[in-house]
Design an enzyme around this catalytic site. Sequence first.
Site, PDB file in Angstrom:
ATOM      1  N   LYS A  22       0.855  -1.207   0.000  1.00 43.21           N
ATOM      2  CA  LYS A  22       0.000   0.000   0.000  1.00 43.21           C
ATOM      3  C   LYS A  22       0.877   1.238   0.000  1.00 43.21           C
ATOM      4  CE  LYS A  22       0.975   1.438   4.388  1.00 43.21           C
ATOM      5  NZ  LYS A  22       1.844   2.517   4.671  1.00 43.21           N
TER       6      LYS A  22
ATOM      7  N   ASP B 143      -2.128  -1.756  10.581  1.00 44.44           N
ATOM      8  CA  ASP B 143      -2.329  -1.701   9.127  1.00 44.44           C
ATOM      9  C   ASP B 143      -2.917  -2.991   8.555  1.00 44.44           C
ATOM     10  OD1 ASP B 143      -1.353   0.843   8.951  1.00 44.44           O
ATOM     11  OD2 ASP B 143       0.603   0.297   8.106  1.00 44.44           O
TER      12      ASP B 143
END
Length: 288
Positions: free
Chosen positions: A10, A136
């Site tokens: 990401k 995350d």
Amino acid sequence: MKITVKAPAKINLALDVLHKRNDGYHEVKMVMTTIDLADHLRITLLESDRIQIESTSGIIPNDKRNLAYKAAALLKERFAIKQGCKIEISKKIPVAAGLAGGSSDCAAALRGLNELWQLGLSLDELATIGAEIGSDVAFCVYGGTAVATGRGEIVKPISSPAPAWVILAKPSIGVSTADIYEQIDVSTCFHPNVEAMIQAIETQNYKDMCHKLGNSLEDVTLKLYPKVAKIKEKMKQLGADGVLMSGSGPTVFGLTQYDTKMRRIVNGLRGFCKNVYAVRLLGKNIVE
Ligand code: ATP
């Protein structure tokens, strides 16, 4: 029984650190999106009751410290699974780079083992379990594009950004996320306009998206590692439309919509920075 699961990296298009909480975590508001740079996990069920990790990376641990191991161990314990598994990680995402490689491996292990062990858990349930391992991980369970709040574990999907090339440059230093958060002063740091970034994405406005890129952690990392600032400057000179450090760094990414410009930026960075990648924004949910 085996399965191969994709674990994409990401980038943070916006990352605002709001304040430090009483539990020691920082309250954040981030816009995250997955990119087409991915590890792959091949998961095989074993007869024996153990978790085995193998990886192509020479630098990540292959024992219970590995985040994919933690995913398997947590599911095994919570659902009293007696069967073991072998997880082979083909590592492409640079480590300690601000690209959530470990969190994505963890999320991919959760998704894969949910299938193999036939647990029937929803993505929301997997994200809640993943958040116990790392902030995350919840986002990585869904992938795509999302706004993450709390300590990063409250994830709200949004629509995909306008298509673009992402050029990534990672200098040969690893950054500890904890160290960077330790040093941030929320009263003086930069606070990006996250709402404006969400608006730019929802309206597919590429130009506004580039203008609204911002990361509260950037100044801390830049001060500690001047090389990161130099890479940012170089990428701007080479013509990227927007340039930002991802997460706590040290990876810097630049955006362009043109193939020719992408190639010019990649060529210009070679020799200046060891690890350079050009990939597409994935945008959409990656679960397959
Ligand atoms: P984030 O962007 O979420 O802060 P990061 O990209 O900065 O993450 P990671 O690559 O996830 O950092 O690695 C952070 C640490 O986690 C490293 O010290 C690494 O040894 C450890 N780790 C454990 N398991 C893994 C894994 N499967 N892949 C990568 N790192 C792992």
